[in-house]
Design a protein around this motif. Structure first.
Motif, short mmCIF file in Angstrom:
data_model
loop_
_atom_site.label_atom_id
_atom_site.label_comp_id
_atom_site.label_asym_id
_atom_site.label_seq_id
_atom_site.Cartn_x
_atom_site.Cartn_y
_atom_site.Cartn_z
N TYR A 70 0.95 -1.33 0.53
CA TYR A 70 -0.05 0.44 0.06
C TYR A 70 0.83 1.34 0.01
O TYR A 70 2.08 1.10 0.08
CB TYR A 70 -1.17 -0.54 0.78
CG TYR A 70 -2.30 -1.31 1.25
CD1 TYR A 70 -3.21 -0.76 0.25
CD2 TYR A 70 -2.11 -1.83 2.31
CE1 TYR A 70 -3.96 -1.93 0.06
CE2 TYR A 70 -2.82 -3.25 1.77
CZ TYR A 70 -4.01 -3.28 0.93
OH TYR A 70 -4.75 -3.98 1.07
N ILE A 115 -7.22 1.45 5.19
CA ILE A 115 -7.30 0.95 3.89
C ILE A 115 -8.40 0.91 3.41
O ILE A 115 -9.21 0.83 2.01
CB ILE A 115 -7.12 -1.23 4.22
CG1 ILE A 115 -5.50 -0.68 4.30
CG2 ILE A 115 -7.40 -1.37 2.22
CD1 ILE A 115 -4.70 -2.79 4.06
N GLN A 116 -9.77 0.84 4.22
CA GLN A 116 -11.16 1.14 3.87
C GLN A 116 -11.68 2.34 3.40
O GLN A 116 -12.46 2.70 2.40
CB GLN A 116 -12.05 0.50 5.08
CG GLN A 116 -12.13 -1.20 4.95
CD GLN A 116 -12.69 -1.30 3.69
OE1 GLN A 116 -12.11 -2.26 3.02
NE2 GLN A 116 -13.64 -1.64 2.77
N GLU A 118 -9.52 4.26 1.93
CA GLU A 118 -8.91 4.51 1.13
C GLU A 118 -9.39 4.27 0.25
O GLU A 118 -9.26 4.66 -1.08
CB GLU A 118 -7.02 4.83 1.47
CG GLU A 118 -6.32 5.04 2.65
CD GLU A 118 -6.42 6.38 1.60
OE1 GLU A 118 -5.97 6.70 0.98
OE2 GLU A 118 -6.09 7.78 2.57
N LYS A 119 -9.78 3.14 -0.04
CA LYS A 119 -10.66 2.23 -0.93
C LYS A 119 -11.93 3.17 -0.91
O LYS A 119 -12.41 3.51 -2.44
CB LYS A 119 -11.18 1.52 -0.78
CG LYS A 119 -9.88 -0.42 -0.81
CD LYS A 119 -10.00 -1.14 -0.27
CE LYS A 119 -9.06 -2.29 -0.48
NZ LYS A 119 -9.23 -3.69 -0.62
N LYS A 120 -12.36 3.80 -0.41
CA LYS A 120 -13.73 4.84 -0.75
C LYS A 120 -13.23 6.63 -1.31
O LYS A 120 -14.14 5.84 -2.11
CB LYS A 120 -14.69 4.38 0.77
CG LYS A 120 -15.54 5.20 0.39
CD LYS A 120 -16.21 6.16 1.71
CE LYS A 120 -17.76 6.22 1.78
NZ LYS A 120 -18.97 6.94 3.56
N TYR A 123 -12.83 4.85 -4.58
CA TYR A 123 -14.46 4.81 -5.63
C TYR A 123 -14.67 5.94 -5.88
O TYR A 123 -15.48 5.48 -6.94
CB TYR A 123 -15.15 3.90 -4.65
CG TYR A 123 -16.04 3.67 -5.16
CD1 TYR A 123 -16.89 2.93 -6.40
CD2 TYR A 123 -17.09 4.57 -4.33
CE1 TYR A 123 -18.02 2.16 -6.39
CE2 TYR A 123 -18.25 3.92 -4.75
CZ TYR A 123 -19.09 3.88 -6.12
OH TYR A 123 -20.02 3.29 -6.44
N PHE A 166 -11.97 -2.01 -10.43
CA PHE A 166 -12.04 -1.77 -8.87
C PHE A 166 -14.06 -1.54 -8.60
O PHE A 166 -14.03 -1.45 -7.37
CB PHE A 166 -10.80 -0.17 -8.70
CG PHE A 166 -11.05 0.50 -7.28
CD1 PHE A 166 -9.91 -0.40 -6.88
CD2 PHE A 166 -11.63 1.81 -6.99
CE1 PHE A 166 -9.67 0.32 -5.11
CE2 PHE A 166 -12.01 1.33 -5.74
CZ PHE A 166 -10.94 1.34 -4.37
N PHE A 170 -15.38 -2.93 -6.13
CA PHE A 170 -16.06 -2.10 -4.54
C PHE A 170 -17.85 -2.86 -4.20
O PHE A 170 -18.44 -2.71 -3.32
CB PHE A 170 -15.68 -0.49 -4.55
CG PHE A 170 -15.97 0.07 -3.23
CD1 PHE A 170 -14.69 0.69 -2.43
CD2 PHE A 170 -17.12 0.77 -3.13
CE1 PHE A 170 -15.19 1.00 -1.29
CE2 PHE A 170 -17.22 1.75 -1.90
CZ PHE A 170 -16.44 2.36 -1.30
#
Length: 210
Positions: A70, A115-116, A118-120, A123, A166, A170
């Motif tokens: 990451y 991590i969640q 950053e993924k949001k 997205y 991605f 998601f």
């Protein structure tokens, strides 16, 4: 020199955090915190040694294969240390003699939350870019048109295929969480408790007649 079984047994593994010393420091610090709470004085600062231990645990955990790739590992480490300081008073030496495991767990879940998060953010970014492309296709009668700035963003943030995958992953994961979420229990009021008690009483009287 040949390595025998006795040699292996007598060889001590050197850990990057001395858990026994860590525990001793935590016991002293907890006593100081309890004294501060009773006297309403100035809260003691976290000792430098404890801070070093927390930093070592966070940085070593960030190097694990689960987290090593990451790009925001520094943010993960910062979140982990911040969470440790937030919950440091909850560590009770009378209940646990393993501060290393306690703080490792806190840091681990702090990493997962980062991590969640950053993924949001990714997205939202990718979804916005995807919507712009769809709208441009509609406005230009199906001819693909992307502004220079947006096209550069695509090249900087991997390929269109990666972005599409991605977004789909998601959204699929989000739908899966919603489907597997347990319905919240209704808040129990005094009347409900009484009604339930009466129903159980009646049921028991019918099943066990005197």
């Amino acid at each position: 020199m040949s390595i025998t079984t006795d040699t292996i047994k007598t060889t001590k593994v050197k850990h990057y955090v001395n858990n026994e010393h860590f525990l001793e420091e935590m016991v002293v610090f907890r006593a100081a915190v309890l004294e501060f709470k009773e006297a309403n004085g100035e809260r003691p600062r976290v000792p430098e040694y404890i801070g070093e231990c927390l930093f070592k645990i966070a940085t070593h955990l960030a190097r694990k294969p689960n987290f090593a790739n990451y790009t925001f590992r520094e943010d993960m480490v910062s979140d982990g240390i911040e969470n440790c300081l937030l919950y440091i008073d909850n560590f009770d030496p009378e209940k646990s003699k393993n501060p290393f495991a306690y703080f490792t767990q806190i840091i681990y879940y702090a990493f997962l939350r980062r991590i969640q998060k950053e993924k949001k953010h990714l997205y939202i970014k990718y979804k916005s870019m995807d919507n712009v492309i769809i709208n441009s296709l509609i406005e230009n009668n199906g001819e693909e048109y992307v502004s220079a700035g947006l096209n550069g963003a695509f090249h900087d943030s991997y390929s269109e295929e990666f972005i599409s995958d991605f977004i789909n992953a998601f959204e699929a994961n989000k739908e899966k969480k919603i489907a597997s979420a347990k319905p919240r229990k209704k808040k129990v009021t005094g009347n409900n408790v009484f009604d339930e008690f009466m129903e159980n009483t009646v049921a028991n009287s019918h099943s066990n007649p005197t």
